[in-house]
Write a protein that holds these residues in place. Structure first.
Motif, mmCIF file in Angstrom:
data_model
loop_
_atom_site.group_PDB
_atom_site.id
_atom_site.type_symbol
_atom_site.label_atom_id
_atom_site.label_comp_id
_atom_site.label_asym_id
_atom_site.label_seq_id
_atom_site.Cartn_x
_atom_site.Cartn_y
_atom_site.Cartn_z
ATOM 1 N N ALA A 29 0.838 -1.206 0.000
ATOM 2 C CA ALA A 29 0.000 0.000 0.000
ATOM 3 C C ALA A 29 0.862 1.241 0.000
ATOM 4 N N PRO A 30 0.429 2.283 -0.708
ATOM 5 C CA PRO A 30 1.149 3.543 -0.604
ATOM 6 C C PRO A 30 1.117 4.050 0.820
ATOM 7 N N ALA A 31 2.138 4.820 1.168
ATOM 8 C CA ALA A 31 2.304 5.208 2.561
ATOM 9 C C ALA A 31 1.114 5.956 3.115
ATOM 10 N N ARG A 32 0.295 6.597 2.260
ATOM 11 C CA ARG A 32 -0.773 7.427 2.818
ATOM 12 C C ARG A 32 -2.127 7.125 2.217
ATOM 13 N N GLY A 33 -2.274 6.010 1.541
ATOM 14 C CA GLY A 33 -3.516 5.824 0.829
ATOM 15 C C GLY A 33 -4.515 4.946 1.495
ATOM 16 N N PRO A 35 -6.502 3.302 5.312
ATOM 17 C CA PRO A 35 -7.138 3.751 6.526
ATOM 18 C C PRO A 35 -6.361 3.520 7.786
ATOM 19 N N ARG A 36 -7.031 3.662 8.909
ATOM 20 C CA ARG A 36 -6.391 3.578 10.200
ATOM 21 C C ARG A 36 -7.246 2.822 11.201
ATOM 22 N N ASP A 296 -2.197 11.714 10.284
ATOM 23 C CA ASP A 296 -1.547 12.154 9.050
ATOM 24 C C ASP A 296 -2.592 12.497 7.998
ATOM 25 N N GLU A 297 -2.159 13.200 6.970
ATOM 26 C CA GLU A 297 -3.081 13.685 5.935
ATOM 27 C C GLU A 297 -3.765 12.545 5.180
ATOM 28 N N GLY A 298 -3.144 11.389 5.114
ATOM 29 C CA GLY A 298 -3.712 10.290 4.326
ATOM 30 C C GLY A 298 -4.869 9.575 4.985
ATOM 31 N N PHE A 299 -5.190 9.940 6.214
ATOM 32 C CA PHE A 299 -6.275 9.299 6.942
ATOM 33 C C PHE A 299 -7.529 10.151 6.812
ATOM 34 N N GLY A 300 -8.538 9.660 6.071
ATOM 35 C CA GLY A 300 -9.734 10.452 5.823
ATOM 36 C C GLY A 300 -10.984 9.607 5.686
ATOM 37 N N THR A 301 -12.091 10.267 5.321
ATOM 38 C CA THR A 301 -13.389 9.614 5.252
ATOM 39 C C THR A 301 -13.409 8.468 4.253
#
Length: 491
Positions: A29-33, A35-36, A296-301
């Motif tokens: 997976a890309p570093a920011r693409g 979930p969490r 981080d910025e990659g964590f979103g809806t």
């Protein structure tokens, strides 16, 4: 309300292409693409219900704006190679200055904030989303930082030894991530920071979390004071429970074990309470939690919805917890103090398993022992022969003792000698001990007797055949001390 369409993702084959086998590894997976796992409970899993109802985006809209952002991956070079699945660095920080004075006094939160990480965990979510592994990293772990600039003084530092939690004080999230990656060779995909306030809100908004203890837990430093038994902890009490370091001589290691127990109980609470079935309550939960975390910025809806859809069958049994193995306690380092030095060989095997996306625990099918909530060695038992079969009391007493129960080794005849079904008589205050004993006596009857005291009584009946082997739900099984989420809850 229909779900608004999401931005299309590039595809390299038609959508009707046959799906790969379930355990086929996915590309890194890309570093920011992705979930969490914000305590995995009240967010990602909840979204499953909302997404299937077609209202996921409607309820989730605006949540991105509630999350404070950090950039822990900026300008990072020479990072570990990405493995399969997803790794989140979950850190707990102080943040006591955000809590009102009455609560600070009530829950013993005096003093200045330490500006350090109180809890550090790597949460690994498998590529097929069917399990999560949580590895606790002791905050006093011996660590070597990479070269960095002190975020307070601006001074440029070479790599130097520290306790792991001090990396945050010197270089914030970025240095923390870099130090953890250097120590573990595990690439971190997402960063999530939870402070005291967000933790308390999480617990309160789900209605409290039930924990069980077989012994009294008292810590004058945090104010924790729990009697043996079941307790539903609200936010402040829960914070005392997970912060307590002076309950026994194990200090930080026993505290991490309690934190793991609590996370498993929180998973159980979220999946069984109906929160996931109520969109408006789910919205309130996520807003309360996400409004006081940093990520981080990659964590979103969108990432939350993707993960939620993939985790339809996730349950407490799907989670596993362990602490990185310690090779040397009290490892003294000049200028740093007493640290915990990892067992390099065992730790390497744990982190290699995370990179290879493999569970840490092995399903223990060879052990026929039944898991019980209380260790038999903590249960005192008096045996009475309720039949006219000579020697039955001695047989039952010996069999229970061989299984680990603390019998009197002096069985007697019961007042009634025509008992057909074996009875376990117990004081209601020791109900969990009684259930553990009854599990060793298949078909036995539980009989509550107020005022009986801590000693349990077995009245052997004509139905007695054998004592079944039982074992405590003991966190710390196997080489790495791994425990599954369904093994530490209240029974």
């Amino acid at each position: 309300m229909p779900t608004p369409p999401r931005s299309p993702r590039p595809r390299t084959a038609p959508q009707h292409r046959p799906r790969p086998p379930r355990r086929t590894p996915r590309p890194p997976a890309p570093a920011r693409g992705k979930p969490r796992w914000v305590m995995r409970t009240v967010t990602s899993l909840s979204v499953v219900v909302l997404a299937s109802a077609g209202i996921g985006h409607a309820v989730m809209s605006g949540l991105d704006d509630d999350i404070a952002r950090v950039d822990p991956f900026r300008d990072m070079k020479n990072r570990p190679e990405a493995g399969h699945g997803m790794n989140i660095l979950l850190v707990g920080t102080d943040g006591r200055e955000k809590i009102g004075k009455p609560e600070r006094e009530r829950y013993r939160l005096g003093g200045a904030p330490c500006n350090c990480t109180d809890t550090i965990m790597i949460v690994h979510i498998s590529a097929d989303r069917d399990h999560a592994s949580v590895v606790s990293l002791p905050r006093d772990s011996y660590a070597m930082t990479p070269p960095h600039t002190d975020r307070v003084s601006g001074e440029r530092h070479k790599g130097h030894p520290v306790k792991l939690n001090a990396a945050y004080a010197e270089g914030g999230p970025r240095l923390t991530v870099r130090t953890v990656e250097r120590m573990t060779r595990v690439k971190i995909d997402h960063y999530l920071e939870v402070d005291f306030t967000s933790f308390m809100k999480t617990v309160d908004v789900v209605g409290g979390v039930e924990i069980c203890t077989d012994k009294a837990l008292k810590d004058d430093h945090t104010g924790l004071d729990l009697r043996p038994g079941r307790h539903t902890l609200k936010g402040g009490q829960a914070l005392q429970y997970v912060r307590a370091r002076h309950v026994d001589g194990a200090s930080d290691l026993s505290r991490m074990k309690r934190q793991q127990h609590f996370m498993a109980a929180l998973v159980e609470r979220a999946t069984s309470s109906g929160i996931l079935l109520n969109p408006m309550r789910f919205r309130d939960v996520t807003r309360a939690v996400l409004g006081s975390v940093r990520a981080d910025e990659g964590f979103g809806t969108g990432e939350l919805l993707d993960l939620g859809r993939a985790m339809r069958n996730f349950s407490p049994a799907s989670s596993e917890f362990t602490t990185v193995p310690i090779g040397r306690m009290g490892y003294a380092v000049k200028g740093v103090g007493s640290t915990l030095k990892w067992d390099a060989e065992k730790a390497a095997r744990i982190f290699d398993a995370l990179r290879r996306d493999e569970p840490l625990s092995v399903r223990r099918t060879a052990d026929a022992a039944v898991r019980v909530p209380v260790d038999p060695r903590q249960i005192r038992v008096r045996v009475e022969n309720g039949t006219r079969t000579a020697g039955l009391g001695r047989r039952v007493d010996a069999a229970l003792a061989a299984t680990g129960f603390r019998t009197t080794r002096a069985p007697v005849n019961a007042a009634e000698r025509d008992v057909r079904r074996t009875v376990v008589a117990y004081d209601p205050r020791w109900d969990r001990s009684a259930k553990s004993l009854a599990a060793a006596l298949p078909g036995s009857e539980l009989r509550a007797v107020k005022g009986q005291g801590a000693m349990l009584k077995v009245i052997a009946g004509a139905d007695f055949e054998k004592v079944r082997k039982v074992r405590a739900q003991d966190p710390g099984q196997g080489e790495f001390g791994v425990v599954r989420g369904d093994e530490v809850g209240c029974s």
